[in-house]
Every structure is written in C-alpha cells, then in structure tokens.
Design an enzyme around this catalytic site. Sequence first.
Site, mmCIF file in Angstrom:
data_model
loop_
_atom_site.group_PDB
_atom_site.id
_atom_site.type_symbol
_atom_site.label_atom_id
_atom_site.label_comp_id
_atom_site.label_asym_id
_atom_site.label_seq_id
_atom_site.Cartn_x
_atom_site.Cartn_y
_atom_site.Cartn_z
ATOM 1 N N LYS A 2 -84.736 2.717 30.355
ATOM 2 C CA LYS A 2 -83.733 2.574 29.293
ATOM 3 C C LYS A 2 -84.281 3.049 27.954
ATOM 4 C CE LYS A 2 -84.832 -2.269 28.265
ATOM 5 N NZ LYS A 2 -85.501 -2.065 26.996
ATOM 6 N N THR A 12 -80.019 -6.385 27.460
ATOM 7 C CA THR A 12 -80.733 -5.616 28.486
ATOM 8 C C THR A 12 -80.262 -6.004 29.883
ATOM 9 O OG1 THR A 12 -82.702 -5.314 27.111
ATOM 10 C CG2 THR A 12 -83.003 -5.143 29.486
ATOM 11 N N ARG A 58 -83.958 2.262 23.788
ATOM 12 C CA ARG A 58 -83.509 1.240 22.843
ATOM 13 C C ARG A 58 -83.343 1.891 21.461
ATOM 14 N NH1 ARG A 58 -83.965 -4.300 23.229
ATOM 15 N NH2 ARG A 58 -85.544 -4.185 24.867
ATOM 16 N N THR A 109 -80.955 -11.897 23.661
ATOM 17 C CA THR A 109 -79.541 -11.600 23.415
ATOM 18 C C THR A 109 -78.811 -11.217 24.702
ATOM 19 O OG1 THR A 109 -80.006 -9.274 22.949
ATOM 20 C CG2 THR A 109 -80.066 -10.808 21.089
ATOM 21 N N ASP A 163 -85.665 -33.254 1.827
ATOM 22 C CA ASP A 163 -85.782 -31.841 1.469
ATOM 23 C C ASP A 163 -86.210 -30.964 2.643
ATOM 24 O OD1 ASP A 163 -88.387 -32.634 1.771
ATOM 25 O OD2 ASP A 163 -89.113 -31.790 -0.127
ATOM 26 N N GLN A 191 -94.220 -10.371 18.585
ATOM 27 C CA GLN A 191 -94.890 -9.719 17.455
ATOM 28 C C GLN A 191 -96.404 -9.745 17.698
ATOM 29 O OE1 GLN A 191 -93.312 -10.606 13.464
ATOM 30 N NE2 GLN A 191 -91.747 -11.863 14.461
#
Length: 315
Positions: free
Chosen positions: A194, A228, A196, A225, A39, A99
């Site tokens: 920059k 940037t 965002r 990703t 599981d 975070q």
Amino acid sequence: MSHGSLMVFSGNANPALAAQIVKFLQIPLGRAEVSRFSDGEVFVEILENVRGHDVFVLQPTCAPTNDHLMELLTMIDALKRASANRITAVMPYFGYARQDRKSRARTAITAKLVADLVTTAGAHRVLTMDLHADQIQGFFDVPVDNIYASPILLGDIWRQNPENLMVVSPDVGGVVRARAIAKRLEVDLAIIDKRRPRPNESVVMNIIGEVDGRSCVLVDDMVDTANTLCEAAHALKKRGALRVSAYCTHPVLSGPAIERISGSALDELVVTDTIPLSAEAQACGKIRVLSVAELFAETIRRIAEEDSVSSLFMD
C-alpha cells in the site's frame, strides 16, 4: 501458590484488566488513591505499606495518553518514596511507540523520551506487550520484558478453524509478524502493498498472493483509525476472498474507527483487552475481545519468582 511480597497496583487506565490479573494471582489489588486536583494535576497516595515489597504498577498509556502516562510516573514516584524494594511498570500498551525514529527532519523520538521518563521516575523494570517496534526495548536503561499476544490470538484462530485459511499482512512492515503466525498455523501468507499519501490514510495498491476462495486473517499489532484494515478488507473481498477477519493486539480505535469498521467489508475484528473498549466499540457487533489477563498474571508471577519469561513463548 505463595507470592511473598508481591503487590499489584493500578492506575485509572485499565482497572478491569488489573482486577482480572490479581484474581489469577490470588492476591488483593493494592489500595491507592489516584485522582486529580481541580486544575487537572495528578494526585497519588499509596494507602498501604509497600516497604521492601516487589511492586507491579499496571497502566497502559492509552487515550488520554498524557493523563495516563502522568498517572504512571506519579505512582512510580510515590512507590519509590514509600521504599518499595522493586518497581515494575506494567504497560500492556506502550503509547508513543510509533514515534521510535526521526521520520522527518527536526522531529522528536518520543518513544525514547517516554522510556527515559519511566526510568527516571524510578521503575526498575518494564513489562509490556507487542511493542510496535522491538528496538524500543533498547531505549530503556532497565530490563524490559516484551511479551506477545500471539499464543492467545493463535488459539482463537485454531478454535474458529476457518475454511481454506490464509494469513495476510496489511502492509510490508508487518510481514515478519504475519509470517510467524502463518508458520505456526502452517498456512499460506499474502502481503498487501500500500501507499500512504498522508498520516492515518492508506491506499491499497496491490495484493501479493492468491486470495480467491480463501478465508483471510489480517494480523497487526494495533488498530488505530482502522483505515488500513478496512481498505485491506475491501481489496481482499474484491479479489475473491470468502471471509476477512482481523486480529490486532491493541484496540486504539481513535477518530472514525468504529464507524469505518461497522460499514466495512471486514467480517470480524478480534482484539485483546490491553486497552479498554469505549462504549461505542463495545456496541459494535463486529468487534470481539480476548483477555490477556492470565498471560500477564503468569508473567508477573515468573518475574516475582525470578523464573524464565521467554519459556512461555517457546515450543
């Protein structure tokens, strides 16, 4: 070199790095079974005596982040219940580090939550590399050694010896890190300003510094990703840069990162092995990997022998 009661164990996140570390330490890798029930529950069994030993558990909390975090917590608990004398959580990459504050109303500070989980599981100290935010060290109630990949990255830049070198920070938040690298290399610094519009997307607005005719080196703590870095490389080439390479410690490389890098103006992306590369990333001709195994091995040796760690990074 005798390490007495020093033992190193590894979860499933980065066994190749663990194997290299124990090779430098000249000790065997600790035997443990880290598996799953049908599981998905994590099962850990320590397969040798750890009573009274100084134990290091190597486990970056990279993707799948929650699985690898749970493995780490379960291994720490198993070692605590097996009467290990001291347990150090070695997290080359600390997941959830972004975070680290309330960015919006009613959001969690998950980096603090993870710190609490690692401490509650039974870790006596933490060893990590290039935390996304230095203040995360204060989230722990146990000692934290945050070491830096900069000596390895700097050494590679020196060996490459690019023509008319300039260090570039891909955003304002990374200026301190880029400035420190530029100072060590004794070269100029440029900054990309920059905007965002939404998470994981960036729009290059302006370049502060003259990059025409320069070999530009972008410096960051992680590449996720790659949006940037790819936008930055495009802007730098548009402004006359001869060559653009990027040096990032943690190759998170999620989503369309590899596709973006392959089709970008970026000449080369240099990363470390804190996170193992996917098969797709390994096949990408623009990505090159430097190993941090020897640096981690020396740091582990110093912690075990109660030696200074900070002196590794001082001139």
